[in-house]
Write a protein that holds these residues in place. Structure first.
Motif, PDB file in Angstrom:
ATOM      1  N   ALA A 184      -9.675  -0.644  52.703  1.00 15.91           N
ATOM      2  CA  ALA A 184      -8.998  -1.409  53.678  1.00 15.91           C
ATOM      3  C   ALA A 184      -7.652  -1.840  53.201  1.00 15.91           C
ATOM      4  N   VAL A 185      -7.494  -2.401  52.148  1.00 19.91           N
ATOM      5  CA  VAL A 185      -6.243  -2.542  51.505  1.00 19.91           C
ATOM      6  C   VAL A 185      -5.256  -1.501  51.431  1.00 19.91           C
ATOM      7  N   ILE A 186      -5.883  -0.247  51.032  1.00 18.77           N
ATOM      8  CA  ILE A 186      -5.082   1.087  51.082  1.00 18.77           C
ATOM      9  C   ILE A 186      -4.540   1.452  52.314  1.00 18.77           C
ATOM     10  N   VAL A 187      -5.421   1.183  53.226  1.00 23.82           N
ATOM     11  CA  VAL A 187      -5.130   1.814  54.611  1.00 23.82           C
ATOM     12  C   VAL A 187      -4.123   0.915  55.206  1.00 23.82           C
ATOM     13  N   LEU A 188      -4.253  -0.525  55.107  1.00 25.08           N
ATOM     14  CA  LEU A 188      -3.250  -1.287  55.478  1.00 25.08           C
ATOM     15  C   LEU A 188      -1.931  -1.311  55.011  1.00 25.08           C
ATOM     16  N   GLY A 189      -1.986  -0.948  53.781  1.00 23.19           N
ATOM     17  CA  GLY A 189      -0.672  -0.625  52.937  1.00 23.19           C
ATOM     18  C   GLY A 189      -0.121   0.502  53.751  1.00 23.19           C
ATOM     19  N   LEU A 190      -0.769   1.580  54.019  1.00 19.09           N
ATOM     20  CA  LEU A 190       0.009   3.171  54.509  1.00 19.09           C
ATOM     21  C   LEU A 190       0.147   2.641  55.875  1.00 19.09           C
ATOM     22  N   VAL A 191      -0.444   1.856  56.732  1.00 16.38           N
ATOM     23  CA  VAL A 191      -0.136   1.660  58.245  1.00 16.38           C
ATOM     24  C   VAL A 191       1.325   0.839  58.031  1.00 16.38           C
ATOM     25  N   PHE A 192       1.340  -0.277  57.138  1.00 11.18           N
ATOM     26  CA  PHE A 192       2.562  -0.931  57.142  1.00 11.18           C
ATOM     27  C   PHE A 192       3.816   0.124  56.665  1.00 11.18           C
ATOM     28  N   LEU A 193       3.450   0.771  55.773  1.00 11.79           N
ATOM     29  CA  LEU A 193       4.530   1.821  55.186  1.00 11.79           C
ATOM     30  C   LEU A 193       5.153   2.728  56.484  1.00 11.79           C
ATOM     31  N   VAL A 194       4.193   3.161  57.234  1.00 13.53           N
ATOM     32  CA  VAL A 194       4.458   4.041  58.383  1.00 13.53           C
ATOM     33  C   VAL A 194       5.286   2.941  59.244  1.00 13.53           C
ATOM     34  N   PHE A 195       5.058   2.014  59.531  1.00  7.07           N
ATOM     35  CA  PHE A 195       5.618   1.178  60.316  1.00  7.07           C
ATOM     36  C   PHE A 195       7.007   0.821  60.046  1.00  7.07           C
ATOM     37  N   CYS A 196       7.215   0.673  58.755  1.00 10.55           N
ATOM     38  CA  CYS A 196       8.365   0.253  58.034  1.00 10.55           C
ATOM     39  C   CYS A 196       9.646   1.528  58.282  1.00 10.55           C
ATOM     40  N   LEU A 197       8.719   2.634  57.896  1.00 10.99           N
ATOM     41  CA  LEU A 197       9.688   4.011  58.054  1.00 10.99           C
ATOM     42  C   LEU A 197      10.010   4.372  59.418  1.00 10.99           C
ATOM     43  N   VAL A 198       8.921   4.154  60.475  1.00  8.32           N
ATOM     44  CA  VAL A 198       9.387   4.386  61.800  1.00  8.32           C
ATOM     45  C   VAL A 198      10.464   3.540  62.376  1.00  8.32           C
ATOM     46  N   ASP A 199      10.638   2.396  61.930  1.00 11.95           N
ATOM     47  CA  ASP A 199      11.410   1.375  62.328  1.00 11.95           C
ATOM     48  C   ASP A 199      12.919   1.527  61.720  1.00 11.95           C
ATOM     49  N   LEU A 200      12.964   1.897  60.406  1.00 24.52           N
ATOM     50  CA  LEU A 200      14.060   2.560  59.860  1.00 24.52           C
ATOM     51  C   LEU A 200      14.436   3.685  60.428  1.00 24.52           C
ATOM     52  N   ALA A 201      13.867   4.649  60.785  1.00 25.62           N
ATOM     53  CA  ALA A 201      14.263   6.093  61.541  1.00 25.62           C
ATOM     54  C   ALA A 201      14.776   5.546  63.017  1.00 25.62           C
ATOM     55  N   ARG A 202      14.201   4.505  63.622  1.00 24.94           N
ATOM     56  CA  ARG A 202      14.568   4.406  64.899  1.00 24.94           C
ATOM     57  C   ARG A 202      15.953   3.313  65.157  1.00 24.94           C
ATOM     58  N   THR A 203      16.421   2.631  63.886  1.00 24.34           N
ATOM     59  CA  THR A 203      17.386   1.547  64.004  1.00 24.34           C
ATOM     60  C   THR A 203      18.637   2.530  64.018  1.00 24.34           C
ATOM     61  N   TRP A 206      18.585   6.150  53.696  1.00 23.28           N
ATOM     62  CA  TRP A 206      17.751   6.827  52.571  1.00 23.28           C
ATOM     63  C   TRP A 206      17.458   5.775  51.407  1.00 23.28           C
ATOM     64  N   ALA A 207      18.067   4.823  51.061  1.00 24.38           N
ATOM     65  CA  ALA A 207      17.892   4.088  49.840  1.00 24.38           C
ATOM     66  C   ALA A 207      16.959   3.146  50.330  1.00 24.38           C
ATOM     67  N   TRP A 208      16.771   2.659  51.847  1.00 26.23           N
ATOM     68  CA  TRP A 208      15.854   1.749  52.250  1.00 26.23           C
ATOM     69  C   TRP A 208      14.537   2.317  52.232  1.00 26.23           C
ATOM     70  N   ALA A 209      14.617   3.723  52.552  1.00 25.03           N
ATOM     71  CA  ALA A 209      13.504   4.531  52.535  1.00 25.03           C
ATOM     72  C   ALA A 209      12.703   4.651  51.113  1.00 25.03           C
ATOM     73  N   VAL A 210      13.478   4.775  50.369  1.00 21.32           N
ATOM     74  CA  VAL A 210      12.966   4.934  48.890  1.00 21.32           C
ATOM     75  C   VAL A 210      12.685   3.530  48.461  1.00 21.32           C
ATOM     76  N   VAL A 211      12.958   2.638  48.630  1.00 19.38           N
ATOM     77  CA  VAL A 211      12.570   1.220  48.324  1.00 19.38           C
ATOM     78  C   VAL A 211      11.201   0.986  48.972  1.00 19.38           C
ATOM     79  N   CYS A 212      11.035   1.253  50.277  1.00 24.27           N
ATOM     80  CA  CYS A 212       9.727   0.884  51.008  1.00 24.27           C
ATOM     81  C   CYS A 212       8.561   1.903  50.448  1.00 24.27           C
ATOM     82  N   VAL A 213       9.082   3.099  50.233  1.00 25.27           N
ATOM     83  CA  VAL A 213       7.862   3.969  49.727  1.00 25.27           C
ATOM     84  C   VAL A 213       7.584   3.745  48.175  1.00 25.27           C
ATOM     85  N   ILE A 214       8.634   3.445  47.313  1.00 29.75           N
ATOM     86  CA  ILE A 214       8.309   2.783  45.948  1.00 29.75           C
ATOM     87  C   ILE A 214       7.441   1.680  45.784  1.00 29.75           C
ATOM     88  N   SER A 215       7.809   0.563  46.571  1.00 32.45           N
ATOM     89  CA  SER A 215       7.148  -0.489  46.275  1.00 32.45           C
ATOM     90  C   SER A 215       6.538  -1.217  47.638  1.00 32.45           C
TER      91      SER A 215
END
Length: 84
Positions: A32-51, A60-69
């Motif tokens: 459940a923790v892994i799934v929630l982390g992936l959902v949050f990551l997808v949310f951040c990347l979609v928000d980043l793509a739409r802004t 691209w640097a924000w995307a790397v920061v989001c994916v790495i940590s």
């Protein structure tokens, strides 16, 4: 009357632990923790793509920061990098 060693081993297990060896929630909680982390990551990347614009570093640097940590990178992006 003292119980024999064989009786104690069969009653408590070889390690002396009284906890059950495996439960459903013990294996479901990390999943459940892994799934929630992936959902949050997808949310951040979609928000980043739409802004349209972000602060301090390129998208691209924000995307790397989001994916790495995950989830700290996403939280930092939402609090600092997002212009809303």
């Amino acid at each position: 009357m003292t119980p024999s060693v064989t009786h104690l081993v069969t009653m408590f297990g070889a390690t002396g632990s009284t906890r059950p060896k495996h439960t459903f929630w013990a294996s479901a909680a990390p999943l459940a923790v892994i799934v929630l982390g992936l959902v949050f990551l997808v949310f951040c990347l979609v928000d980043l793509a739409r802004t349209e614009a972000v602060r301090y570093v390129p998208k691209w640097a924000w995307a790397v920061v989001c994916v790495i940590s995950v989830p700290l990178g996403g939280v930092i992006y939402l609090l600092v990098g997002n212009q809303r």
